[in-house]
Scaffold this active site. Sequence first.
Site, PDB file in Angstrom:
ATOM      1  N   CYS A  38      32.386  11.551  49.605  1.00  0.00           N
ATOM      2  CA  CYS A  38      31.662  10.265  49.627  1.00  0.00           C
ATOM      3  C   CYS A  38      31.670   9.571  48.269  1.00  0.00           C
ATOM      4  O   CYS A  38      31.380   8.379  48.178  1.00  0.00           O
ATOM      5  CB  CYS A  38      30.224  10.473  50.077  1.00  0.00           C
ATOM      6  N   HIS A  71      25.537   4.517  47.863  1.00  0.00           N
ATOM      7  CA  HIS A  71      26.161   5.193  49.009  1.00  0.00           C
ATOM      8  C   HIS A  71      25.157   5.205  50.162  1.00  0.00           C
ATOM      9  O   HIS A  71      23.961   5.419  49.963  1.00  0.00           O
ATOM     10  CB  HIS A  71      26.541   6.613  48.600  1.00  0.00           C
ATOM     11  N   ASN A  73      26.839   6.684  57.766  1.00  0.00           N
ATOM     12  CA  ASN A  73      27.489   7.111  56.529  1.00  0.00           C
ATOM     13  C   ASN A  73      29.007   7.054  56.726  1.00  0.00           C
ATOM     14  O   ASN A  73      29.560   7.797  57.532  1.00  0.00           O
ATOM     15  CB  ASN A  73      27.023   8.540  56.215  1.00  0.00           C
TER      16      ASN A  73
HETATM   17  O1  UT7 Z   1      27.298  11.691  52.148  1.00  0.00           O
HETATM   18  C1  UT7 Z   1      26.826  12.986  52.037  1.00  0.00           C
HETATM   19  C2  UT7 Z   1      26.646  13.553  53.423  1.00  0.00           C
HETATM   20  N1  UT7 Z   1      25.425  14.135  53.800  1.00  0.00           N
HETATM   21  C3  UT7 Z   1      24.175  13.654  53.606  1.00  0.00           C
HETATM   22  O2  UT7 Z   1      23.917  12.716  52.920  1.00  0.00           O
HETATM   23  C4  UT7 Z   1      23.072  14.377  54.307  1.00  0.00           C
HETATM   24  C5  UT7 Z   1      21.843  14.565  53.480  1.00  0.00           C
HETATM   25  N2  UT7 Z   1      20.793  15.153  54.313  1.00  0.00           N
HETATM   26  C6  UT7 Z   1      20.054  14.410  55.158  1.00  0.00           C
HETATM   27  O3  UT7 Z   1      20.216  13.208  55.255  1.00  0.00           O
HETATM   28  C7  UT7 Z   1      18.973  15.115  55.928  1.00  0.00           C
HETATM   29  O4  UT7 Z   1      18.838  16.427  55.452  1.00  0.00           O
HETATM   30  C8  UT7 Z   1      19.216  15.151  57.461  1.00  0.00           C
HETATM   31  C9  UT7 Z   1      19.043  13.759  58.037  1.00  0.00           C
HETATM   32  C10 UT7 Z   1      20.616  15.661  57.763  1.00  0.00           C
HETATM   33  C11 UT7 Z   1      18.207  16.064  58.146  1.00  0.00           C
HETATM   34  O5  UT7 Z   1      16.897  15.653  57.827  1.00  0.00           O
HETATM   35  P1  UT7 Z   1      15.822  16.740  57.321  1.00  0.00           P
HETATM   36  O6  UT7 Z   1      14.559  16.003  57.150  1.00  0.00           O
HETATM   37  O7  UT7 Z   1      16.401  17.425  56.107  1.00  0.00           O
HETATM   38  O8  UT7 Z   1      15.728  17.693  58.554  1.00  0.00           O
HETATM   39  P2  UT7 Z   1      16.053  19.275  58.654  1.00  0.00           P
HETATM   40  O9  UT7 Z   1      17.510  19.514  58.494  1.00  0.00           O
HETATM   41  O10 UT7 Z   1      15.105  19.996  57.758  1.00  0.00           O
HETATM   42  O11 UT7 Z   1      15.676  19.557  60.154  1.00  0.00           O
HETATM   43  C12 UT7 Z   1      14.365  19.341  60.648  1.00  0.00           C
HETATM   44  C13 UT7 Z   1      14.354  19.682  62.125  1.00  0.00           C
HETATM   45  C14 UT7 Z   1      15.040  21.002  62.469  1.00  0.00           C
HETATM   46  O12 UT7 Z   1      14.303  21.619  63.510  1.00  0.00           O
HETATM   47  P3  UT7 Z   1      13.288  22.822  63.186  1.00  0.00           P
HETATM   48  O13 UT7 Z   1      14.131  23.870  62.520  1.00  0.00           O
HETATM   49  O14 UT7 Z   1      12.252  22.216  62.264  1.00  0.00           O
HETATM   50  O15 UT7 Z   1      12.792  23.172  64.526  1.00  0.00           O
HETATM   51  C15 UT7 Z   1      16.379  20.572  63.005  1.00  0.00           C
HETATM   52  O16 UT7 Z   1      16.920  21.503  63.930  1.00  0.00           O
HETATM   53  O17 UT7 Z   1      15.063  18.680  62.876  1.00  0.00           O
HETATM   54  C16 UT7 Z   1      16.048  19.289  63.708  1.00  0.00           C
HETATM   55  N3  UT7 Z   1      17.178  18.398  63.857  1.00  0.00           N
HETATM   56  C17 UT7 Z   1      17.242  17.423  64.782  1.00  0.00           C
HETATM   57  N4  UT7 Z   1      16.378  17.034  65.738  1.00  0.00           N
HETATM   58  C18 UT7 Z   1      16.731  15.987  66.501  1.00  0.00           C
HETATM   59  C19 UT7 Z   1      18.316  18.368  63.110  1.00  0.00           C
HETATM   60  N5  UT7 Z   1      19.112  17.367  63.543  1.00  0.00           N
HETATM   61  C20 UT7 Z   1      18.475  16.793  64.573  1.00  0.00           C
HETATM   62  C21 UT7 Z   1      18.792  15.709  65.414  1.00  0.00           C
HETATM   63  N6  UT7 Z   1      17.881  15.335  66.359  1.00  0.00           N
HETATM   64  N7  UT7 Z   1      19.936  15.015  65.308  1.00  0.00           N
END
Ligand code: UT7
Length: 330
Positions: free
Chosen positions: A116, A255, A285
Amino acid sequence: MNKLFSAGITGTGSFLPEKVLTNHDLEKIVDTSDEWITTRTGIKSRRIADDQIASSDLATKAAEAAMEDAGIHPEEVDLIIVATATPDMAFPSTACIVQKNIGAVNAAAFDIEAACTGFLYALTMGEQFIKTGFYKNILIIGAETLSKVLNWKDRNTCILFGDGAGAVILQRTEEEGMLASYLGSDGRNSDSLTLPAGGSRMPISYKTIDEGLHCIRMEGSEVFKFAVRTMGSSALKALEKCNIALEEIDFLVPHQANSRIIEAAAKRLKLPMDKVYINLDKYGNMSAASVPVALDEAVKSNAIKKGDKVVLVAFGGGLTWGSSIIKWIK
Ligand code: UT7
């Protein structure tokens, strides 16, 4: 040392595929909801390229728009750099395919891969070629078809990314438009964002396909923490290099990965959100394409005006990060 030449962006262009995939569409594919995606990321929809469309096709359209905007002909282009994590193929480079498509018969061409952050790496590289006097007219493109490398069963990743391309023309100019740039990397944490199979470490096999290793894998929360730390600090490093105070910044083009990450960066730079360009709600993204598409839209909508000092900043796989401080001189 001889006097360096000045460099500046003199044209921008972008191209997005027509097909829109909304959060509601994704609700039918994976266990997710519009509410979860919107509150956690700010994304509402993304564009998806048709099956027969490759990154070079999007890059070509963005390049043509940028050349028209700058008023230069393809034969005048000295160098084409394409930043992409989704090249058409391992070789030839996507840049060479674009070179053929646009008829840039006098240009050298190569790709650069810094995920990215790729566009910031490419822009900084182009800046060096102009400032030393080696080249006068450079076409720099960020182009991605990430939809082709997503695991559409993995809700952690498939909701985040989209396809598109953005391009700029960087030229030798009278006035200085490239005030400072800063790049960084940390390969020790490379495991948090990978596309493991398809290279020499793990050639594609039935096994890698069964295990989904030819698709993006991500430790979302690790990348999130890294991004919050890095976006602000790399912008500050570049500002320091050109001795520009926070109060002097007119606009931020970050970004487009997650609105919460962007808000943290804006806070660190003491910028109100109306001085920050956001289009991730529409496109998600787009990796190396995010910054140039956002820059093109910000310029065309007059959010950026002549004389403005603009911070471009990105982070991504590698891990990598980078920032450029530009003055809009057009
Ligand atoms: O360009 C570089 C590329 N990557 C990025 O920029 C990504 C950077 N990271 C992020 O933007 C965030 O970490 C995410 C949006 C990917 C995730 O948000 P988060 O607040 O960090 O959530 P998390 O990964 O801690 O997950 C929270 C919960 C989990 O469930 P449990 O374990 O609490 O029961 C996940 O399984 O949300 C769940 N979850 C979802 N639920 C519904 C993960 N993805 C999804 C989804 N829909 N799509």
